[in-house]
Scaffold this motif. Structure first.
Motif, short mmCIF file in Angstrom:
data_model
loop_
_atom_site.label_atom_id
_atom_site.label_comp_id
_atom_site.label_asym_id
_atom_site.label_seq_id
_atom_site.Cartn_x
_atom_site.Cartn_y
_atom_site.Cartn_z
N ASN A 160 0.68 -1.37 -0.01
CA ASN A 160 -0.28 0.26 0.07
C ASN A 160 1.02 1.29 0.31
O ASN A 160 0.69 1.93 0.80
CB ASN A 160 -0.77 0.22 0.87
N MET A 161 2.38 1.06 -0.94
CA MET A 161 3.01 2.17 -0.71
C MET A 161 3.34 3.40 -1.70
O MET A 161 2.33 1.93 -3.07
CB MET A 161 4.74 1.81 -0.86
N ALA A 162 2.09 4.73 -1.78
CA ALA A 162 2.53 5.29 -3.47
C ALA A 162 2.47 6.69 -2.54
O ALA A 162 2.56 7.46 -2.07
CB ALA A 162 0.94 5.67 -3.54
N ARG A 222 9.95 18.36 -2.13
CA ARG A 222 8.30 18.26 -1.63
C ARG A 222 8.41 16.38 -1.23
O ARG A 222 8.54 16.18 -2.42
CB ARG A 222 7.04 18.80 -2.87
N TRP A 223 8.07 16.10 -0.64
CA TRP A 223 8.07 14.48 -0.39
C TRP A 223 6.40 14.71 -0.31
O TRP A 223 5.99 14.76 0.68
CB TRP A 223 9.04 14.10 0.12
N SER A 276 -0.55 17.23 -0.92
CA SER A 276 0.32 18.03 -1.50
C SER A 276 1.37 17.68 -0.64
O SER A 276 2.75 18.15 -0.75
CB SER A 276 -0.30 19.61 -0.41
N GLY A 277 1.69 17.02 0.79
CA GLY A 277 2.93 16.39 1.18
C GLY A 277 3.41 17.37 2.17
O GLY A 277 2.60 18.18 2.38
N GLN A 278 4.77 17.29 2.48
CA GLN A 278 6.18 18.46 2.93
C GLN A 278 6.22 18.90 2.51
O GLN A 278 6.99 18.04 0.81
CB GLN A 278 6.85 17.40 4.65
#
Length: 100
Positions: free
Chosen positions: A30-32, A52-53, A59-61
């Motif tokens: 379940n990794m995306a 950004r990640w 929107s992530g960090q």
């Protein structure tokens, strides 16, 4: 007018457009995830590396690194690119893009 010319001379632009967007997916785990970087200039003439990640679809960090010289930003950009590719991040292919 001389003041404007001096400001223009002191603002060096990034000589290369450094941008990267890569993803790491694994349906079984379940990794995306996504990871994006860009080198640009701040309003004050500093070279900035913006990272950004996060999970794809969010929107992530974000983190911004400031450098006095473009070469330092490029060095970190390339080091982080190597690290992420070693961990399995790859450019998104056309087949992976969601249809609208």
């Amino acid at each position: 007018m001389d003041a404007l010319a001096a400001i223009g001379d002191s603002m060096n632009m990034a000589t290369q457009p450094y941008q990267l967007y890569i993803e790491r997916t694994d349906a079984e785990k379940n990794m995306a995830r996504f990871y994006a970087m860009q080198i640009s200039m701040s309003l004050f003439g500093e070279t900035c590396l913006t990272r950004r990640w996060g999970r794809i679809g969010t929107s992530g960090q974000m983190m911004v690194h400031h450098f006095g010289r473009e070469e330092e930003a490029v060095r970190l950009f390339l080091d982080l690119t190597r690290q992420k590719k070693a961990r399995g991040y790859r450019p998104r292919t056309i087949a992976q893009r969601p249809s609208s």
